[in-house]
Design an enzyme around this catalytic site. Structure first.
Site, short mmCIF file in Angstrom:
data_model
loop_
_atom_site.label_atom_id
_atom_site.label_comp_id
_atom_site.label_asym_id
_atom_site.label_seq_id
_atom_site.Cartn_x
_atom_site.Cartn_y
_atom_site.Cartn_z
N HIS A 1 0.84 -1.20 0.00
CA HIS A 1 0.00 0.00 0.00
C HIS A 1 0.88 1.25 0.00
O HIS A 1 0.96 1.96 -0.99
CB HIS A 1 -0.95 -0.01 1.21
CG HIS A 1 -1.81 1.20 1.30
ND1 HIS A 1 -1.94 1.91 2.47
CD2 HIS A 1 -2.58 1.83 0.39
CE1 HIS A 1 -2.77 2.93 2.26
NE2 HIS A 1 -3.17 2.90 1.01
N CYS B 1 -0.06 0.34 9.74
CA CYS B 1 -0.24 1.70 9.25
C CYS B 1 -1.67 1.96 8.77
O CYS B 1 -2.28 2.96 9.13
CB CYS B 1 0.74 2.00 8.13
SG CYS B 1 2.47 1.98 8.66
N HIS B 2 -2.18 1.07 7.93
CA HIS B 2 -3.51 1.31 7.35
C HIS B 2 -4.40 0.08 7.39
O HIS B 2 -5.46 0.06 6.75
CB HIS B 2 -3.39 1.85 5.92
CG HIS B 2 -2.61 3.11 5.86
ND1 HIS B 2 -1.30 3.14 5.49
CD2 HIS B 2 -2.95 4.38 6.16
CE1 HIS B 2 -0.85 4.39 5.55
NE2 HIS B 2 -1.84 5.16 5.96
N GLY B 3 -3.97 -0.99 8.07
CA GLY B 3 -4.83 -2.12 8.31
C GLY B 3 -4.93 -3.17 7.21
O GLY B 3 -5.95 -3.82 7.09
#
Length: 194
Positions: A134, A158-160
């Protein structure tokens, strides 16, 4: 009165070219010598320019990473460094292999089987770059006790993004699976990445 006319005869001295025993004229020898000297001079100028563009020894040393995996137990993973980026090497258990093989390719964002992501004869060893696809964070799950996400593989804090045991993206914003670098087995317990 008598006039005398002086006539001058212009004679041109033509230098006779000497021809050696092998039929090579002096002029030919000088031409060959000049071209050879020019070629050597050009090589002396070009070689340093080209050789300075080659990678240095420290760069070549980082172009591959050799790793002994004999100490990794089934179900464990280790982190290594390849080209200044983390690499995860995971020894899969029979249950993790079965779980990865049971997933339908239609359920995957980027369809790849476990066999596509491992080397033949070494399907229990998964080597992936430890960089989330990502935004480049380092996922958790390689060290003991870290969050492995909903699918038992890796979890990017960080963003799952959630990856399964085969390093395939299953949930979250990551667009693709964890990257599998080029690697080979030099022995049954040693891999060379790169």
């Amino acid at each position: 009165m008598a006039t005398s006319t002086d006539t001058t005869v212009n004679t041109t001295d033509v230098a006779a070219e000497t021809v050696g025993e092998d039929g090579v004229r002096r002029r030919d020898f000088i031409n060959i010598a000049a071209v050879s000297a020019g070629g050597v001079g050009a090589l002396a100028v070009v070689y340093p320019l080209v050789s300075q563009m080659a990678p240095s020894k420290d760069v070549l040393a980082e172009s591959t990473t050799e790793l002994d995996i004999s100490a990794i137990q089934p179900g464990q993973a280790v982190k290594a460094v390849f080209r200044k980026q983390p690499v995860f090497v995971r020894m899969l258990t029979e249950a993790e292999i079965a779980e990865a093989d049971a997933v339908s390719l239609g359920d995957l964002r980027e369809p790849e089987t476990l066999a596509d992501r491992t080397l033949e004869g070494h399907e229990n060893v998964l080597v992936t770059m430890g960089v989330c696809t990502h935004l480049g964070c380092v996922p958790l799950g390689a060290a003991e006790g870290e969050n492995k996400g909903e699918y038992g593989g890796y979890f990017c804090p960080c963003h799952g993004s959630h990856y399964d045991t085969a390093g395939r993206i299953r949930k979250g914003p990551a667009p693709t699976n964890l990257v599998v670098p080029d690697y080979t087995f030099t022995t049954d317990t040693t891999i060379v990445i790169g």
